[in-house]
Design a protein around this motif. Sequence first.
Motif, PDB file in Angstrom:
ATOM      1  N   GLU A  78       4.699  -0.226  -0.444  1.00  0.00           N
ATOM      2  CA  GLU A  78       4.130  -1.282   0.514  1.00  0.00           C
ATOM      3  C   GLU A  78       5.325  -2.352   0.626  1.00  0.00           C
ATOM      4  O   GLU A  78       5.765  -2.888  -0.608  1.00  0.00           O
ATOM      5  CB  GLU A  78       2.955  -2.105  -0.048  1.00  0.00           C
ATOM      6  CG  GLU A  78       1.703  -1.050   0.489  1.00  0.00           C
ATOM      7  CD  GLU A  78       0.478  -1.869   0.224  1.00  0.00           C
ATOM      8  OE1 GLU A  78      -0.621  -1.284   0.863  1.00  0.00           O
ATOM      9  OE2 GLU A  78       0.701  -3.075  -0.209  1.00  0.00           O
ATOM     10  N   THR A  93       2.148  -5.577   6.398  1.00  0.00           N
ATOM     11  CA  THR A  93       2.762  -4.738   5.473  1.00  0.00           C
ATOM     12  C   THR A  93       2.446  -3.257   5.924  1.00  0.00           C
ATOM     13  O   THR A  93       1.604  -2.891   6.759  1.00  0.00           O
ATOM     14  CB  THR A  93       1.562  -5.011   4.341  1.00  0.00           C
ATOM     15  OG1 THR A  93       1.290  -6.428   3.924  1.00  0.00           O
ATOM     16  CG2 THR A  93       1.936  -4.105   3.069  1.00  0.00           C
ATOM     17  N   SER A 100       7.374  -3.579   8.951  1.00  0.00           N
ATOM     18  CA  SER A 100       6.805  -4.715   8.621  1.00  0.00           C
ATOM     19  C   SER A 100       7.408  -5.861   9.631  1.00  0.00           C
ATOM     20  O   SER A 100       6.365  -6.562  10.080  1.00  0.00           O
ATOM     21  CB  SER A 100       6.877  -5.030   7.026  1.00  0.00           C
ATOM     22  OG  SER A 100       6.248  -4.210   6.372  1.00  0.00           O
ATOM     23  N   THR A 115       6.082  -6.240   2.533  1.00  0.00           N
ATOM     24  CA  THR A 115       5.208  -7.104   3.434  1.00  0.00           C
ATOM     25  C   THR A 115       6.496  -8.189   3.970  1.00  0.00           C
ATOM     26  O   THR A 115       7.259  -8.499   3.234  1.00  0.00           O
ATOM     27  CB  THR A 115       4.135  -7.939   2.569  1.00  0.00           C
ATOM     28  OG1 THR A 115       2.957  -6.966   2.168  1.00  0.00           O
ATOM     29  CG2 THR A 115       3.677  -9.038   3.331  1.00  0.00           C
TER      30      THR A 115
END
Length: 769
Positions: free
Chosen positions: A468, A605, A541, A470
Motif C-alpha cells: 500500500e 491509498t 494514489s 498513500t
Amino acid sequence: MAAPIKFGVGQSVLRKEDDALIRGKGRYTDDYAPQAALRCLMLRSPHAHAKFTIDASRARGLPGVALILTAADVSDLGDLPCLFNLETDPFKGPPYPILAKDEVRHVGDSIAFVVAETIDQARDAIEAIEVKWSPLPAVTGVVNAVKKGAPQVWPDKAGNVLFDVSIGDKAATEAAFAKAHAVAEVSIVNPRVVASFMETRAAVCEYDAKRDHLTLTIGSQGSHRLRDILCQNVLKIPTEHMRVICPDVGGGFGTKLFPYREYALVAVAAKKLKKTVKWAADRTEHFMGDAQGRDNVTTAKMALAEDGKFLAMDCDLMGDMGAYLSTFGPYIPHGGAGMLPGLYDIQAFHCRVRTVFTNSVPVDAYRGAGRPEAAYVIERLVDACARKLDMTPDAVRRKNFIQPKALPYKTATGKVYDSGDFAAHLKRAMEIAEWKDFSKRAKAAKKSGLIRGIGLASYVEVCGTMGEETANVRMDPNGDITVLIGTQSSGQGHQTAYAQIVAEQFGVAPERVHVHQGDTDEIKTGLGTGGSASIPSGGVSVERATRELGQKLKEIAAQALEAGAGDLEISDGVVRIAGTDRSISFADLAKRPGADPSKLNASATFASADGTYPNGTHVAEVEIDPATGIIKIVNYVIVDDFGKTLNPLLLAGQVHGGAMQGIGQALMEQVVYGPNDGQLITATYMDYALPRAADGPAFVFETANVPCKTNPMGVKGAGEAGAIGSCPAIVNAIVDALWREYKIDHIDMPATPERVWIAINEHHRRHSL
C-alpha cells in the motif's frame, strides 16, 4: 476529443528537479553539516573468516576520541533482520549483529565504530585499536561452498545451504522430458556486481535529550521502513522517538533500501554523547560494506517437441547470500525463479532453488532483484533451443510466445500476465534493427577482419508489488498544490511525474506542484521506492487523491459561484461554470472565509496485489575483433510495453540508464574474491570496471504499449526493465558472432575482451591439433 493537457500525462515535460541539481544546489546527506558534528569511522575486518580479540583501551585515550563501540558495548541491540521467509519451508537465519563479536565472516565485516572530533583523529584511533586475528578457512562462490568438505560459514548450516526447495511440478516436468524429441541445456553464471550509485551512503544523527528524540538524516530509498526496522528490531525504542529525513538521494538501485549497521551506530553514539554525529562511506567502504547484487549459478534445460514447441523446463539455481542475510536477500533468487518461464507457453516447469552462504559481502536486491537473472537464463536457453533445432532465434520465440488471446495467462509458477502482444514488439524491434539485412553487414565486417553477431531478448518482469502507498494532496494558501507521499526519489524524477498527474486534472504548471517525500514526521506512512512501484502504486494514489480534492474544491466553488457542483469544471488552476467565463481561482478558494480545512486536502491509498508485467524486446548487434577480443556495440534497439507512458523523456532516461547497467554487467562488471583467502580483489574502481559513455550505443527506443488491465492508470512499472532485457540481448549477440564463425556456443558474463580472445584461441588450438 479534448486536447491533451500541456503538462499532463503523456507529455515530455522537462524534469523540474534538474535546475537545482545542475547548478550545484542539490542537498545530499553529506552536504548536511551541523556545527560541531563528531565524525565516525568503522573498523573493518581484513580477513574473510577469522576469530579475533579486540582491545580499544589505548585508542579510547587518544586526543579527540569521543567514543569507541565494540560488540560488548552494543550487546543490548537487536540484529539486522531478514524480512523474508518461506511459507512452506520456514528457515531460521543466522544472527546479523550490529558489530561482529569474536568472529568475522567476510572482508569488511564490522568490529568497531569510532567517534571523534575530526576524521583524522578517528583514523588515528582506528589504527590504535589492538586486534589479534586467528584466520580460519574461507570459501567464496556457491559452487565451491556446496562441495563436500568446504569450509563452513556458519556451523549450523550444513553444506553452507540456508534452504533447498523446489518450485513447480517435478513429476510433470520429468514426464515431459521423457517424451521430448530433443533437450537444450545451458549452464550459466550471473556474476556478482556492485551497485555503483553516485552518492555513497551517509548518515547524520542528532539527539534531543529533553524529548529523548533522534533525528536521522540519511540518503535512502525510503524513510519509514528504515525508521521502523531500526526502532523496532535494532534499537528497541518506540518509532515516535525517531524522525528520519531523506534529502536528495544520488542513486539507489535497491542497495539503499536496506538498513545498515552504521545507521544504528550513529543513533547509539548520538544518544550516548548527546551530540550530533556524522558518518559517510568512502568508495572502498562501499565495496566492502554495502549489499551487492546478482551472483547466481544456474543450469537450465528445455524439453523440445520436433516442431520446436517447448514442452517443459527444468532448472537448478544456486543463489549466493554472502555471509549474512540482508533484508530481502533470500527472496531474490526464490522470487526471481518464479519468472523463469518468461513470455513462453511452458506447461510443465520445475526449479530447484538453493540459497548458499559464502565468506563474502551479503547479497540483496539490485535493479530488477531476481528478474534480470531469470530473464538472462530463459533468453540464453531459448537461443540454445534455436541452435539445437536449427531454427532462427525469432522463429522459436514466435512459436512459443503466449498468444494475446490466451491472456490473462497463468504461468506454471502462478504468475498471471494480464496484457501484452509479445510477437508485436519482437517484430517491430527486428524491423528497426534491419534484421533481414544483417548478413550483408556481417559480410562487410568480415572483409575488414571483424566478426558480427546479432542477438535478441524478449523479456517480462513483475513489479509494483511493494504494498500500500498513500498520497495526500492538499491546496496551499496561495493556490499551489502540495503532494505528500512516502515513496522516495533517488533520481527517477518523482517531482515531475507526480506534478504531471496533478496537472492532468487541475491544469496547473509543474512549478505550482510541490512534492514532499522522505520525512517521517511530515508524512505518516510510506513504503519507499523499489520494485518499480512508485508510479504503478504511488501514481494511482496521487491520481485518486487529486480527483477527490477536485470534488471538494467544486463543492466550495459551488457556494462561491452560486452554482451546482455538477456544473463546474477545473482547468488552468481555476474552477469555472462550464461554458461560461464565471470562475474562481484556487488561491481565492483557499482564502474564502470559513473554508473548512478538511475540504482543502484529500488522501487515497492504493496497492497492486497482482503487480504489473512490463515486457519488451531488445535487439543488439555487436562487432568483435578476433585479434583482441574487443567488442563494439554497433546497434541497439528497444521496443517496450509499459502499458501507458506518463512522460516520454523520463521513460527514455530510465530505459537508457537500466540498459547501460545491463551492458556493464554483460561486458565488464564483476566482483572478484580471492579463491583461497576470500580477499576482495575488486575493492576500488581501479579494479572494478564500469561502463562509460563510449561503451554504450546510440539507443533506438520505442514503446508498443498495451494498457495494463490490473492497474487503474493502465501503467506498467518501467524503472528496472532496461537492466532486464539488456544482458541476454548483448550476450546472445556475442554468442551469435562466435557461433557463426567458430561454432562456439557459450560465454559467461562479463564477456571481457580477454574471455572472448581466450575462447577464440582455444577454438584455434583444438582445431590445430
